[in-house]
Design an enzyme around this catalytic site. Structure first.
Site, PDB file in Angstrom:
ATOM      1  N   ASP A   1     -13.081 -32.885 -24.215  1.00  0.00           N
ATOM      2  CA  ASP A   1     -12.956 -31.459 -24.529  1.00  0.00           C
ATOM      3  C   ASP A   1     -11.499 -31.000 -24.565  1.00  0.00           C
ATOM      4  O   ASP A   1     -11.195 -29.941 -25.093  1.00  0.00           O
ATOM      5  CB  ASP A   1     -13.741 -30.637 -23.488  1.00  0.00           C
ATOM      6  CG  ASP A   1     -13.300 -30.984 -22.070  1.00  0.00           C
ATOM      7  OD1 ASP A   1     -12.286 -30.446 -21.607  1.00  0.00           O
ATOM      8  OD2 ASP A   1     -13.952 -31.841 -21.427  1.00  0.00           O
TER       9      ASP A   1
ATOM     10  N   ASP B   1     -11.734 -38.275 -16.066  1.00  0.00           N
ATOM     11  CA  ASP B   1     -12.478 -37.048 -16.365  1.00  0.00           C
ATOM     12  C   ASP B   1     -13.684 -37.476 -17.197  1.00  0.00           C
ATOM     13  O   ASP B   1     -13.736 -37.299 -18.406  1.00  0.00           O
ATOM     14  CB  ASP B   1     -11.549 -36.108 -17.147  1.00  0.00           C
ATOM     15  CG  ASP B   1     -12.192 -34.779 -17.470  1.00  0.00           C
ATOM     16  OD1 ASP B   1     -13.372 -34.587 -17.152  1.00  0.00           O
ATOM     17  OD2 ASP B   1     -11.498 -33.937 -18.068  1.00  0.00           O
TER      18      ASP B   1
HETATM   19  N1  SAM Z   1     -15.677 -32.191 -17.126  1.00  0.00           N
HETATM   20  C1  SAM Z   1     -16.767 -32.990 -17.439  1.00  0.00           C
HETATM   21  C2  SAM Z   1     -17.767 -33.220 -16.352  1.00  0.00           C
HETATM   22  O1  SAM Z   1     -17.452 -33.629 -15.235  1.00  0.00           O
HETATM   23  O2  SAM Z   1     -18.938 -32.985 -16.629  1.00  0.00           O
HETATM   24  C3  SAM Z   1     -16.409 -34.241 -18.164  1.00  0.00           C
HETATM   25  C4  SAM Z   1     -15.894 -33.821 -19.483  1.00  0.00           C
HETATM   26  S1  SAM Z   1     -15.469 -34.938 -20.718  1.00  0.00           S
HETATM   27  C5  SAM Z   1     -16.369 -34.178 -22.043  1.00  0.00           C
HETATM   28  C6  SAM Z   1     -16.265 -36.475 -20.386  1.00  0.00           C
HETATM   29  C7  SAM Z   1     -15.989 -37.471 -21.494  1.00  0.00           C
HETATM   30  O3  SAM Z   1     -15.987 -38.805 -20.982  1.00  0.00           O
HETATM   31  C8  SAM Z   1     -17.024 -37.476 -22.637  1.00  0.00           C
HETATM   32  O4  SAM Z   1     -16.460 -36.904 -23.783  1.00  0.00           O
HETATM   33  C9  SAM Z   1     -17.394 -38.941 -22.821  1.00  0.00           C
HETATM   34  O5  SAM Z   1     -17.511 -39.328 -24.176  1.00  0.00           O
HETATM   35  C10 SAM Z   1     -16.235 -39.630 -22.107  1.00  0.00           C
HETATM   36  N2  SAM Z   1     -16.529 -40.999 -21.660  1.00  0.00           N
HETATM   37  C11 SAM Z   1     -17.671 -41.450 -21.099  1.00  0.00           C
HETATM   38  N3  SAM Z   1     -17.578 -42.759 -20.852  1.00  0.00           N
HETATM   39  C12 SAM Z   1     -16.348 -43.172 -21.247  1.00  0.00           C
HETATM   40  C13 SAM Z   1     -15.661 -44.415 -21.255  1.00  0.00           C
HETATM   41  N4  SAM Z   1     -16.253 -45.514 -20.788  1.00  0.00           N
HETATM   42  N5  SAM Z   1     -14.399 -44.450 -21.745  1.00  0.00           N
HETATM   43  C14 SAM Z   1     -13.802 -43.316 -22.220  1.00  0.00           C
HETATM   44  N6  SAM Z   1     -14.415 -42.110 -22.246  1.00  0.00           N
HETATM   45  C15 SAM Z   1     -15.666 -42.027 -21.773  1.00  0.00           C
END
Ligand code: SAM
Length: 285
Positions: A86, A155
């Protein structure tokens, strides 16, 4: 007709927000992505039906995940952000002139594109010249790094689906290796209140304790996350986030923040007894 977004916070508890309209819905290779608009929380992003950010309360999460490590070591220059599609974490980091590189590794490019279009409040600084966007798995990215970053911020989504690997012992070990001798790791550490979340929280805590010499947990009140009581993990090779807090230096920067301040920084590490007990249990399981 009424439209409501509903999320199960436990098997027996649901949290609902009245929705004005749905702005976006798509399925990526990794997850289902939705953006809604609501009177109370403004626009909000959900992934696989779980709340990620809302315009109304995202400041709490992003202040706490960024300013706590930055006020502990104001000399941080090289930062790795994992997940955070985000853009809110990067937005807060770009407020520091002292930071010279931000590598952001997000597995799902479609999340970033949706946020750029529908959530400019958080994604507004992704074009900063210091930000390098990598669309790949954070688990793999960090494997190849050694002694590079002063700060790693995880995050991520919860520990299932694409986020699962970001809660493993292997991942924390690779983060340790990727950090400099003064390095700090901060991660979103789940909710202590509901049993299913507490299991993930304890597992993450145990694995981080097995990897880093300094490990602390801190808390914030985030209304749209399960139970509203959310934890963050602080791990480092050297710095203690309370004893080493550089309050005067951080306050001299004159950054305006809506949630974080240096008194709250210290208070956030004073955690309730039931959470202390859970963390203690985690190390004896
Ligand atoms: N603030 C949020 C929460 O705690 O609910 C998290 C927000 S952010 C949108 C989380 C992001 O982590 C997602 O966009 C997701 O695609 C990403 N993500 C999940 N697994 C991942 C990985 N293995 N490597 C990189 N990004 C990842």
């Amino acid at each position: 007709m009424e439209l409501w977004y509903t999320e199960e916070h436990s098997e027996n508890v649901r949290f609902s927000i009245r929705v004005e309209k749905q702005l976006y819905s798509a399925k990526s290779k990794f997850q289902r992505i939705d953006v809604f608009e609501a009177k109370e929380f403004g626009r909000f992003l959900t992934l696989d039906g779980l709340m990620m950010v809302t315009e109304k309360d995202e400041f709490i999460y992003h202040d706490m995940i960024v300013h706590v490590p930055m006020a502990t070591n104001p000399k941080i220059q090289k930062v790795l952000v994992i997940g955070a599609g985000d853009g809110g974490t990067v937005r807060e980091l770009t407020r520091y002139d002292s930071i010279d590189t931000i590598d952001m590794v997000e597995i799902d490019q479609m999340v970033v594109e949706a946020c750029k279009k529908y959530l400019p409040q958080t994604s507004s600084r992704l074009e900063d010249p210091r930000v390098n966007l990598h669309f790949e798995d954070g688990l793999k990215f960090v494997r190849e790094k050694e002694n590079v970053y002063d700060l790693i911020i995880v995050d991520s989504t919860d520990p299932f689906g694409p986020g699962e690997g970001l809660f493993t012992k292997e991942f924390y070990g690779n983060c340790y290796k990727a950090l400099t001798a003064e390095g700090i790791l901060v991660n979103q550490h789940e909710c202590p209140y509901y049993d299913d979340y507490a299991v993930s929280m304890k597992r993450a805590h145990r694995r981080i304790c097995e990897t880093f010499p300094v490990v602390k947990v801190y808390q914030a009140h985030i209304p749209t996350y399960p139970s509203g009581h959310w934890l963050f993990g602080f791990a480092s090779k050297k710095f203690d986030p309370v004893k080493d807090l550089q309050a005067d230096q951080w306050n001299a920067l004159g950054l305006q923040t809506k949630y974080y301040n240096t008194e709250l920084h210290q208070g956030a590490f004073a955690i309730p007894n039931y959470v202390k007990d859970l963390l203690e249990e985690a190390n004896h399981e």
